[in-house]
Design an enzyme around this catalytic site. Structure first.
Site, PDB file in Angstrom:
ATOM      1  N   CYS A  73       0.872  -1.172   0.000  1.00 29.62           N
ATOM      2  CA  CYS A  73       0.000   0.000   0.000  1.00 29.62           C
ATOM      3  C   CYS A  73       0.904   1.215   0.000  1.00 29.62           C
ATOM      4  O   CYS A  73       1.546   1.512   1.014  1.00 29.62           O
ATOM      5  CB  CYS A  73      -0.924  -0.002   1.216  1.00 29.62           C
ATOM      6  SG  CYS A  73      -1.922   1.496   1.397  1.00 29.62           S
ATOM      7  N   HIS A 160      -1.840  -4.488 -10.805  1.00 30.69           N
ATOM      8  CA  HIS A 160      -2.532  -3.334 -11.374  1.00 30.69           C
ATOM      9  C   HIS A 160      -2.745  -3.535 -12.873  1.00 30.69           C
ATOM     10  O   HIS A 160      -1.863  -4.041 -13.574  1.00 30.69           O
ATOM     11  CB  HIS A 160      -1.715  -2.055 -11.179  1.00 30.69           C
ATOM     12  CG  HIS A 160      -1.648  -1.588  -9.760  1.00 30.69           C
ATOM     13  ND1 HIS A 160      -2.526  -0.677  -9.234  1.00 30.69           N
ATOM     14  CD2 HIS A 160      -0.800  -1.927  -8.754  1.00 30.69           C
ATOM     15  CE1 HIS A 160      -2.231  -0.466  -7.958  1.00 30.69           C
ATOM     16  NE2 HIS A 160      -1.185  -1.217  -7.648  1.00 30.69           N
ATOM     17  N   GLU A 209      -9.737   0.419  -6.380  1.00 30.32           N
ATOM     18  CA  GLU A 209      -8.861  -0.484  -5.632  1.00 30.32           C
ATOM     19  C   GLU A 209      -9.585  -1.792  -5.323  1.00 30.32           C
ATOM     20  O   GLU A 209     -10.736  -1.771  -4.869  1.00 30.32           O
ATOM     21  CB  GLU A 209      -8.412   0.158  -4.325  1.00 30.32           C
ATOM     22  CG  GLU A 209      -7.362   1.240  -4.498  1.00 30.32           C
ATOM     23  CD  GLU A 209      -6.672   1.547  -3.180  1.00 30.32           C
ATOM     24  OE1 GLU A 209      -6.197   0.590  -2.523  1.00 30.32           O
ATOM     25  OE2 GLU A 209      -6.609   2.730  -2.808  1.00 30.32           O
ATOM     26  N   CYS A 218      -4.366   6.394  -4.723  1.00 28.46           N
ATOM     27  CA  CYS A 218      -3.765   5.067  -4.603  1.00 28.46           C
ATOM     28  C   CYS A 218      -2.294   5.198  -4.965  1.00 28.46           C
ATOM     29  O   CYS A 218      -1.957   5.489  -6.124  1.00 28.46           O
ATOM     30  CB  CYS A 218      -4.458   4.063  -5.523  1.00 28.46           C
ATOM     31  SG  CYS A 218      -3.737   2.406  -5.495  1.00 28.46           S
ATOM     32  N   GLY A 221      -1.048   2.514  -7.254  1.00 33.66           N
ATOM     33  CA  GLY A 221      -1.723   2.755  -8.529  1.00 33.66           C
ATOM     34  C   GLY A 221      -1.062   3.868  -9.315  1.00 33.66           C
ATOM     35  O   GLY A 221      -0.943   3.803 -10.548  1.00 33.66           O
TER      36      GLY A 221
END
Length: 273
Positions: A73, A160, A209, A218, A221
């Site tokens: 994260c 992703h 997400e 994100c 991301g």
């Protein structure tokens, strides 16, 4: 026994952060969902636990709001890095995660840079269920006119897929995102990015997400979108990523490492029952 926590956020991507070095903490999926519930719990996108680590400042675990533990994260790592540096008085924090060892450094007042390591670009690193070109997938994931360009795939310690669209704010993300998240091509499910290149060094980005839904920001991301865009020569090796919650600066450096820089904020403190 009540357990103290901090509510933090990185560009609106919000976290409940629990310090567990003084005692064990291993929540069940149901307990994570209860904490993350924005009506009856504290409310967050991710739950974060800071644990002891050998040879590092801390080991960090992350759970999405749906109760699933995940490997990485980016915004959460940035927030934890800030906490660790505030505690130690140092300008660097070494953090162990399931996705590997990450290094956070001070970059200004409440600004933190995190070396997210090298992106995973092979199909089995994402992972995908079958071999495909991750630079531009040759399979349709969802039928919609906004998705006329093949997406790219990147792992930043979590999977992703990044779609390049003409107008990210007009794209029906809440329809497309949930369907693509659970597409059979992604055995671990996937974070779904929607990127609009607005300049050679600027990308407007929104991310659905996995396990959390549409978030304000994100971090992984943003890293994945920069790498995916750079691989297609849509941008260079660095760009400002404009998310709903604010801006991140992402650089894919000459060492093949992705560096993410952005703010960290503390919202309030409380206790979990």
């Amino acid at each position: 026994m009540a357990r103290p926590f901090l509510k933090m956020n990185g560009l609106g991507n919000d976290f409940v952060v629990v310090e567990t070095r003084s005692g064990p903490f291993d929540p069940t999926p149901a307990e994570v969902r209860a904490i993350a519930d924005r009506t009856t719990g504290v409310g967050c996108d991710q739950l974060i636990a800071i644990e002891k680590a050998e040879g590092a400042d801390a080991r960090v675990r992350f759970w999405n709001a749906d109760g699933e533990e995940v490997g990485a994260c980016g915004n959460g790592t940035r927030c934890v890095g800030w906490l660790l540096m505030q505690s130690s008085g140092k300008d660097e924090a070494v953090i162990e995660t399931r996705a590997g060892r990450l290094v956070a450094t001070r970059a200004g007042e409440r600004l933190v840079s995190v070396d997210m390591g090298s992106p995973g670009l092979r199909w089995d690193e994402i992972p995908l269920a079958a071999e495909h070109d991750t630079r531009a997938l040759d399979v349709a994931l969802f039928d919609h006119p906004a998705l006329s360009t093949a997406p790219g795939c990147v792992s930043m310690g979590n999977p992703h897929v990044v779609f390049f669209v003409d107008d990210v704010d007009a794209t029906p993300i809440t329809t497309i995102g949930p369907a693509v998240e659970v597409h059979p091509l992604f055995p671990e499910h996937v974070n779904v990015g929607f990127a609009q290149v607005v300049a050679p060094d600027r990308i407007r980005l929104r991310v659905w997400e996995r396990g959390a839904g549409l978030t304000q920001a994100c971090g992984t991301g943003a890293c994945a979108a920069l790498v995916a865009a750079s691989r297609r020569d849509l941008v260079g090796r660095h760009a400002v990523m404009v998310l709903d919650g604010g801006e991140l600066h992402i650089e894919w450096d000459d060492r093949d490492h992705v560096i993410m820089t952005g703010p960290a904020a503390v919202d309030f403190a409380g206790e979990l029952p």
